[in-house]
Design a protein around this motif. Structure first.
Motif, PDB file in Angstrom:
ATOM      1  N   LEU A   1       0.916  -1.067   0.018  1.00  0.00           N
ATOM      2  CA  LEU A   1      -0.196  -0.055   0.078  1.00  0.00           C
ATOM      3  C   LEU A   1       0.850   1.297   0.027  1.00  0.00           C
ATOM      4  O   LEU A   1       0.706   2.236  -0.782  1.00  0.00           O
ATOM      5  CB  LEU A   1      -0.855   0.060   1.140  1.00  0.00           C
ATOM      6  CG  LEU A   1      -1.925   1.103   1.299  1.00  0.00           C
ATOM      7  CD1 LEU A   1      -3.046   1.599   0.246  1.00  0.00           C
ATOM      8  CD2 LEU A   1      -2.530   1.257   2.466  1.00  0.00           C
ATOM      9  N   HIS A   2       2.053   1.445   0.673  1.00  0.00           N
ATOM     10  CA  HIS A   2       2.746   2.340   0.669  1.00  0.00           C
ATOM     11  C   HIS A   2       3.302   2.731  -0.518  1.00  0.00           C
ATOM     12  O   HIS A   2       3.524   3.864  -1.025  1.00  0.00           O
ATOM     13  CB  HIS A   2       3.919   2.405   1.890  1.00  0.00           C
ATOM     14  CG  HIS A   2       4.821   1.162   1.696  1.00  0.00           C
ATOM     15  ND1 HIS A   2       4.323  -0.315   1.426  1.00  0.00           N
ATOM     16  CD2 HIS A   2       6.290   0.950   1.543  1.00  0.00           C
ATOM     17  CE1 HIS A   2       5.456  -0.945   1.282  1.00  0.00           C
ATOM     18  NE2 HIS A   2       6.519  -0.229   0.990  1.00  0.00           N
TER      19      HIS A   2
ATOM     20  N   VAL B   1       2.973   6.001  -5.621  1.00  0.00           N
ATOM     21  CA  VAL B   1       2.742   6.055  -7.110  1.00  0.00           C
ATOM     22  C   VAL B   1       1.522   7.033  -7.384  1.00  0.00           C
ATOM     23  O   VAL B   1       1.780   7.719  -8.264  1.00  0.00           O
ATOM     24  CB  VAL B   1       2.374   4.705  -7.676  1.00  0.00           C
ATOM     25  CG1 VAL B   1       1.843   5.049  -9.210  1.00  0.00           C
ATOM     26  CG2 VAL B   1       3.454   3.660  -7.744  1.00  0.00           C
ATOM     27  N   LEU B   2       0.587   6.959  -6.549  1.00  0.00           N
ATOM     28  CA  LEU B   2      -0.578   8.080  -6.450  1.00  0.00           C
ATOM     29  C   LEU B   2      -0.327   9.226  -5.805  1.00  0.00           C
ATOM     30  O   LEU B   2      -1.304  10.216  -5.765  1.00  0.00           O
ATOM     31  CB  LEU B   2      -1.906   7.272  -5.971  1.00  0.00           C
ATOM     32  CG  LEU B   2      -2.281   6.032  -6.838  1.00  0.00           C
ATOM     33  CD1 LEU B   2      -3.417   5.493  -5.859  1.00  0.00           C
ATOM     34  CD2 LEU B   2      -2.627   6.243  -8.100  1.00  0.00           C
ATOM     35  N   GLY B   3       0.853   9.381  -5.337  1.00  0.00           N
ATOM     36  CA  GLY B   3       1.309  10.500  -4.360  1.00  0.00           C
ATOM     37  C   GLY B   3       1.044  11.782  -5.028  1.00  0.00           C
ATOM     38  O   GLY B   3       0.710  12.897  -4.490  1.00  0.00           O
TER      39      GLY B   3
ATOM     40  N   GLY C   1       0.756   3.747   7.703  1.00  0.00           N
ATOM     41  CA  GLY C   1       1.631   3.155   8.234  1.00  0.00           C
ATOM     42  C   GLY C   1       0.974   1.805   9.430  1.00  0.00           C
ATOM     43  O   GLY C   1       1.415   0.720   9.316  1.00  0.00           O
ATOM     44  N   GLU C   2      -0.292   2.335   9.856  1.00  0.00           N
ATOM     45  CA  GLU C   2      -1.009   1.099  10.463  1.00  0.00           C
ATOM     46  C   GLU C   2      -1.368   0.009   9.388  1.00  0.00           C
ATOM     47  O   GLU C   2      -1.454  -1.208  10.159  1.00  0.00           O
ATOM     48  CB  GLU C   2      -2.281   1.870  11.215  1.00  0.00           C
ATOM     49  CG  GLU C   2      -1.902   2.967  12.343  1.00  0.00           C
ATOM     50  CD  GLU C   2      -3.266   3.548  12.634  1.00  0.00           C
ATOM     51  OE1 GLU C   2      -4.210   2.947  12.474  1.00  0.00           O
ATOM     52  OE2 GLU C   2      -3.245   4.539  13.542  1.00  0.00           O
TER      53      GLU C   2
ATOM     54  N   GLY D   1       5.546  -5.797   8.252  1.00  0.00           N
ATOM     55  CA  GLY D   1       7.024  -5.669   8.430  1.00  0.00           C
ATOM     56  C   GLY D   1       7.414  -4.349   7.730  1.00  0.00           C
ATOM     57  O   GLY D   1       8.649  -3.965   7.689  1.00  0.00           O
ATOM     58  N   ILE D   2       6.536  -3.475   7.380  1.00  0.00           N
ATOM     59  CA  ILE D   2       7.038  -2.202   6.773  1.00  0.00           C
ATOM     60  C   ILE D   2       7.053  -1.081   7.717  1.00  0.00           C
ATOM     61  O   ILE D   2       6.231  -1.035   8.393  1.00  0.00           O
ATOM     62  CB  ILE D   2       6.016  -1.802   5.797  1.00  0.00           C
ATOM     63  CG1 ILE D   2       5.775  -2.987   4.700  1.00  0.00           C
ATOM     64  CG2 ILE D   2       6.593  -0.430   4.956  1.00  0.00           C
ATOM     65  CD1 ILE D   2       6.974  -3.388   3.752  1.00  0.00           C
TER      66      ILE D   2
END
Length: 437
Positions: free
Chosen positions: A335-336, A341-343, A364-365, A371-372
């Motif tokens: 997801l991050h 990419v969509l930032g 983040g959650e 493990g990210i």
């Protein structure tokens, strides 16, 4: 889907369609649509007015800066301060349009070492715009090149986005930046590559219009420069004063904590008085440059309404939750990167504060069970959002940029966004390959 998120997406969609289709002025879209949306979502008039008040509180300083900086540089232009600069840079660049574009990127890069977008624009555009006008080069290319370099350089730890991201993850901005330096260097090289590409594009366009770049004299003949056409307004005897005074103002922007709008408020008044002691001429100069200020100043203040409603009503947070929840479980560990990419489009719509303070912790959650780390999430989101910063209607200095260059926001977005998004994605790919993300 939450009602607040639905309203948010509808408002954004209608706003973009109305602006890009020329159905309404941006100031109408920014001021009216978010208020209508908030009322439809169930907020009281009192609550909406509080949102509006907070939002305008974030943009009025830039509105004041815009008014006084535009008039200031207009007065300097009337007095002929830019003439020698333009001729000197033209002499260095010769007939090499590509070199001129690379110089534009370098000026913006150096100008943004302090991390302040307003000062970067106030350094870059007044110097380069007269040259672009004289050579009939596209002002949109100027905006794009400065925007690209500014977005990449904005990753410095004293710049706003990196500080916001570090605050959101309770980390150190310097350490966060150090890990991204290789990717930042790659981004600057990408900006130079963009300058080289548009050098070829613009040379071909000029050739098609019959301008012979092998004979710079003929290319310049008959082309209106940015210098004042009224010779009586020029002040050659005050050239060195005007140049030194402008350098002093820029130095104050970079090395002091004096607010930028205060610097140009006093600078404008002093420059106007010194160059044109006659009060009648002063009023004429103010009247001459006022049309360049009023429209975008109104738009900028109305953009504060949009920012206030979306940020303080919780719309942004709910819209982000919708994006998270629609992803299948198999993709949530990435997801991050997906948000990175969509930032560019997300940052353009949301603005930096909601993007980092509201969305980053949610991402983040979501990815923590895989493990990210929060640092990895912050890097990915910084890369995506920063580069497209200069086309966001949620960022006040965007209006300063288009006002200084004299173009419409919708045209700037249409021309620049795709290239800025491409650079941000390329930087993210580089970061993934090199394990920065």
């Amino acid at each position: 889907m939450d009602m607040l998120a639905i309203v948010g997406y509808v408002v954004i969609l209608v706003m973009m369609l109305m602006i890009l289709k020329n159905k309404a002025l941006p100031l109408f879209c920014f001021a009216v649509l978010p208020v209508v949306g908030a009322l439809c979502a169930g907020f009281s008039v009192k609550e909406v007015l509080e949102f509006v008040n907070k939002g305008i509180g974030t943009t009025w300083k830039t509105a004041v800066l815009f008014i006084f900086s535009v008039v200031y540089f207009g007065v300097m232009n009337d007095a002929g301060m830019f003439d020698r600069m333009v001729n000197a840079l033209l002499k260095v660049a010769g007939r090499n349009v590509t070199l001129l574009f690379i110089v534009t990127v370098l000026i913006a890069t150096v100008g943004h070492i302090d991390g302040a977008t307003a000062s970067t624009y106030l350094i870059s555009f007044p110097v380069m715009l007269p040259i672009f006008k004289r050579l009939k080069l596209s002002p949109y290319v100027l905006l794009l090149l400065v925007a690209s370099a500014t977005g990449v350089m904005n990753l410095v730890p004293w710049g706003g986005p990196t500080i916001r991201a570090a605050t959101a993850i309770k980390g150190d901005a310097n350490l966060l930046w150090h890990s991204m330096i290789p990717m930042q260097v790659f981004g600057l090289l990408s900006s130079v590559a963009l300058a080289i590409y548009f050098g070829h594009v613009e040379k071909n366009r000029l050739a098609a219009e019959g301008i012979d770049l092998d004979n710079m004299g003929s290319a310049l003949s008959g082309i209106e420069s940015n210098a004042a056409t009224d010779e009586s307004l020029k002040r050659p005897r005050l050239y060195w004063f005007n140049l030194a005074f402008t350098a002093l103002l820029i130095a104050a922007l970079i090395w002091t904590k004096i607010p930028a709008f205060v610097v140009f408020m006093f600078g404008c008044v002093i420059a106007l008085t010194v160059n044109y002691p006659d009060t009648k001429i002063q009023m004429q100069r103010l009247t001459a440059h006022a049309p360049n200020c009023i429209g975008l100043t109104m738009t900028l203040l109305c953009a504060g309404v949009f920012l206030g409603v979306f940020a303080n009503s919780g719309m942004i947070k709910e819209m982000a939750l919708v994006l998270i929840n629609v992803l299948p479980d198999s993709l949530r560990q990435y997801l991050h990167i997906i948000i990175g990419v969509l930032g560019a489009p997300m940052g353009m719509v949301m603005g930096p504060d909601p993007y980092y303070y509201a969305v980053l912790p949610l991402i983040g959650e979501t990815v923590a069970p895989f493990g990210i780390t929060l640092e990895q999430v912050a890097r990915s989101m910084l890369i995506g959002e920063n580069v497209a910063l200069a086309v966001s209607p949620c960022v006040a200095t965007t209006f300063l940029a288009i006002g200084l260059v004299g173009v419409e926001l919708k045209d700037h977005i249409r021309f620049s966004f795709k290239y800025l998004w491409l650079i941000s994605v390329a930087m993210l790919v580089f970061a993934v390959i090199t394990d920065i993300v």
